[in-house]
Every structure is written in C-alpha cells, then in structure tokens.
Design a protein around this motif. Sequence first.
Motif, PDB file in Angstrom:
ATOM      1  N   PRO A 183       0.826  -1.222   0.000  1.00 47.96           N
ATOM      2  CA  PRO A 183       0.000   0.000   0.000  1.00 47.96           C
ATOM      3  C   PRO A 183       0.856   1.266   0.000  1.00 47.96           C
ATOM      4  CG  PRO A 183      -0.203  -1.194   2.086  1.00 47.96           C
ATOM      5  CD  PRO A 183       0.632  -2.039   1.189  1.00 47.96           C
ATOM      6  N   ASN A 184       0.289   2.348  -0.528  1.00 48.25           N
ATOM      7  CA  ASN A 184       1.031   3.614  -0.646  1.00 48.25           C
ATOM      8  C   ASN A 184       0.818   4.513   0.573  1.00 48.25           C
ATOM      9  OD1 ASN A 184      -1.545   4.554  -1.020  1.00 48.25           O
ATOM     10  ND2 ASN A 184      -1.054   5.783  -2.821  1.00 48.25           N
ATOM     11  N   THR A 185       0.644   3.925   1.716  1.00 49.84           N
ATOM     12  CA  THR A 185       0.387   4.673   2.946  1.00 49.84           C
ATOM     13  C   THR A 185       1.514   5.649   3.262  1.00 49.84           C
ATOM     14  OG1 THR A 185      -0.795   2.729   3.740  1.00 49.84           O
ATOM     15  CG2 THR A 185      -0.290   4.429   5.369  1.00 49.84           C
ATOM     16  N   TYR A 186       2.748   5.254   2.984  1.00 51.94           N
ATOM     17  CA  TYR A 186       3.875   6.147   3.279  1.00 51.94           C
ATOM     18  C   TYR A 186       3.707   7.467   2.538  1.00 51.94           C
ATOM     19  CZ  TYR A 186       8.480   8.118   3.872  1.00 51.94           C
ATOM     20  OH  TYR A 186       9.502   8.970   4.184  1.00 51.94           O
ATOM     21  N   SER A 187       3.550   7.416   1.240  1.00 58.32           N
ATOM     22  CA  SER A 187       3.421   8.643   0.446  1.00 58.32           C
ATOM     23  C   SER A 187       2.148   9.403   0.787  1.00 58.32           C
ATOM     24  CB  SER A 187       3.445   8.330  -1.047  1.00 58.32           C
ATOM     25  OG  SER A 187       4.739   7.949  -1.441  1.00 58.32           O
ATOM     26  N   ALA A 188       1.091   8.684   1.087  1.00 58.51           N
ATOM     27  CA  ALA A 188      -0.172   9.345   1.424  1.00 58.51           C
ATOM     28  C   ALA A 188      -0.051  10.153   2.713  1.00 58.51           C
ATOM     29  CB  ALA A 188      -1.287   8.311   1.552  1.00 58.51           C
ATOM     30  N   THR A 189       0.780   9.699   3.635  1.00 56.54           N
ATOM     31  CA  THR A 189       0.913  10.405   4.914  1.00 56.54           C
ATOM     32  C   THR A 189       2.136  11.300   4.990  1.00 56.54           C
ATOM     33  OG1 THR A 189       2.052   8.511   5.898  1.00 56.54           O
ATOM     34  CG2 THR A 189      -0.336   8.637   6.205  1.00 56.54           C
ATOM     35  N   ARG A 190       3.198  10.985   4.261  1.00 55.09           N
ATOM     36  CA  ARG A 190       4.456  11.734   4.390  1.00 55.09           C
ATOM     37  C   ARG A 190       4.913  12.412   3.113  1.00 55.09           C
ATOM     38  NH1 ARG A 190       7.513  11.743   8.751  1.00 55.09           N
ATOM     39  NH2 ARG A 190       9.439  11.561   7.579  1.00 55.09           N
ATOM     40  N   GLY A 191       4.261  12.131   2.010  1.00 55.09           N
ATOM     41  CA  GLY A 191       4.701  12.702   0.743  1.00 55.09           C
ATOM     42  C   GLY A 191       5.848  11.903   0.147  1.00 55.09           C
ATOM     43  N   HIS A 192       6.561  12.535  -0.769  1.00 50.85           N
ATOM     44  CA  HIS A 192       7.685  11.879  -1.432  1.00 50.85           C
ATOM     45  C   HIS A 192       8.728  11.482  -0.396  1.00 50.85           C
ATOM     46  CE1 HIS A 192      11.278  11.347  -3.878  1.00 50.85           C
ATOM     47  NE2 HIS A 192      10.459  11.177  -4.906  1.00 50.85           N
ATOM     48  N   PRO A 193       9.353  10.310  -0.542  1.00 52.36           N
ATOM     49  CA  PRO A 193      10.313   9.866   0.464  1.00 52.36           C
ATOM     50  C   PRO A 193      11.494  10.819   0.713  1.00 52.36           C
ATOM     51  CG  PRO A 193       9.694   8.040  -0.926  1.00 52.36           C
ATOM     52  CD  PRO A 193       9.065   9.269  -1.523  1.00 52.36           C
ATOM     53  N   ARG A 194      12.048  11.410  -0.324  1.00 53.30           N
ATOM     54  CA  ARG A 194      13.192  12.332  -0.169  1.00 53.30           C
ATOM     55  C   ARG A 194      14.180  11.832   0.892  1.00 53.30           C
ATOM     56  NH1 ARG A 194       9.089  17.202   0.311  1.00 53.30           N
ATOM     57  NH2 ARG A 194       9.081  16.283   2.358  1.00 53.30           N
ATOM     58  N   LEU A 195      14.657  10.628   0.709  1.00 51.03           N
ATOM     59  CA  LEU A 195      15.460   9.977   1.734  1.00 51.03           C
ATOM     60  C   LEU A 195      16.721  10.749   2.109  1.00 51.03           C
ATOM     61  CD1 LEU A 195      15.107   6.239   0.707  1.00 51.03           C
ATOM     62  CD2 LEU A 195      13.894   7.498   2.484  1.00 51.03           C
ATOM     63  N   ARG A 196      17.469  11.220   1.130  1.00 48.47           N
ATOM     64  CA  ARG A 196      18.709  11.950   1.476  1.00 48.47           C
ATOM     65  C   ARG A 196      18.379  13.235   2.226  1.00 48.47           C
ATOM     66  NH1 ARG A 196      23.849  10.542  -0.607  1.00 48.47           N
ATOM     67  NH2 ARG A 196      24.431  12.715  -0.385  1.00 48.47           N
ATOM     68  N   MET A 197      17.357  13.947   1.818  1.00 52.87           N
ATOM     69  CA  MET A 197      16.995  15.175   2.498  1.00 52.87           C
ATOM     70  C   MET A 197      16.571  14.888   3.945  1.00 52.87           C
ATOM     71  SD  MET A 197      13.887  17.839   1.899  1.00 52.87           S
ATOM     72  CE  MET A 197      12.824  16.841   2.919  1.00 52.87           C
ATOM     73  N   ARG A 198      15.784  13.860   4.146  1.00 50.88           N
ATOM     74  CA  ARG A 198      15.301  13.544   5.495  1.00 50.88           C
ATOM     75  C   ARG A 198      16.436  13.108   6.424  1.00 50.88           C
ATOM     76  NH1 ARG A 198       9.596  13.436   5.453  1.00 50.88           N
ATOM     77  NH2 ARG A 198       8.693  13.013   3.411  1.00 50.88           N
TER      78      ARG A 198
END
Length: 127
Positions: free
Chosen positions: A61-76
């Motif tokens: 499921p796309n719950t991650y993007s639905a709640t947090r937006g784009h992953p942007r892993l390096r930025m985070r």
Amino acid sequence: MTDEVSFYDAIGGEPTFRKLVDRFYSGVAADPLLRPMYPEEDLGPAAERLTLFLMQYWGGPNTYSATRGHPRLRMRHAPFKVDPVARDAWLSHMRDAVDSLDLPEPYRTTLWDYLEKAAYFMVNSME
C-alpha cells in the motif's frame, strides 16, 4: 491487469516487513552509535515510517506517500552525520534482520542488494 505477484506479496506482505523492521530496531535501540540519530524517545514512530516506506517500495500500500509525501530519503537524513562507520553499523543490524526472515532466494538477495545500495547512498560525510 497482470497476474504477476509483487515482491511485497511474494515474501509475505505486511507481517514480513514488520518483522524485518522490528528486528532491525531492536539492534538499533542498543547501538551507541546509531541510537542518538533517532531523537524520539520511543523508536516506534521511526520503525513505523521505515515499515511503511519499505512496504510501499516493494509493491504494498502507498500509505507512506499518502501520509508523508515523497520519500526524499537523502533530504530527510541530511541533519544526521551518516559516515561509513554509521552506514556499516546500520548494515550490520539490517543484515541480522534480513537473515532472520529466512527468505528463499532470489528474494533474500534482492532485498539485501536494495538495502545495501540504499545504505551507501545515504552516506553524507566522510569524516
């Protein structure tokens, strides 16, 4: 529509990813190098974020993007010093977690290869 099974479903779906992340964070909780990188007193929120991200990445499921937006892993991860020593500590705990799943090949190698590449990608300091 396709009859092809997603990686997510093939390895057992949500329960498998929860087991992986729970095992990983049990190692992180006791790691003097990595634990300070998680500012929340309870590792639960971080574990939930990683679980949702991995489930989505592998076809769940796309719950991650639905709640947090784009992953942007390096930025985070930019606020944290992720050097080769931290990367290797992270990989050590993740290797233990992956091995604990007893996944058949080629799933085990596919999952590990992704996690290893991601860990190398996250390095933001050579100091």
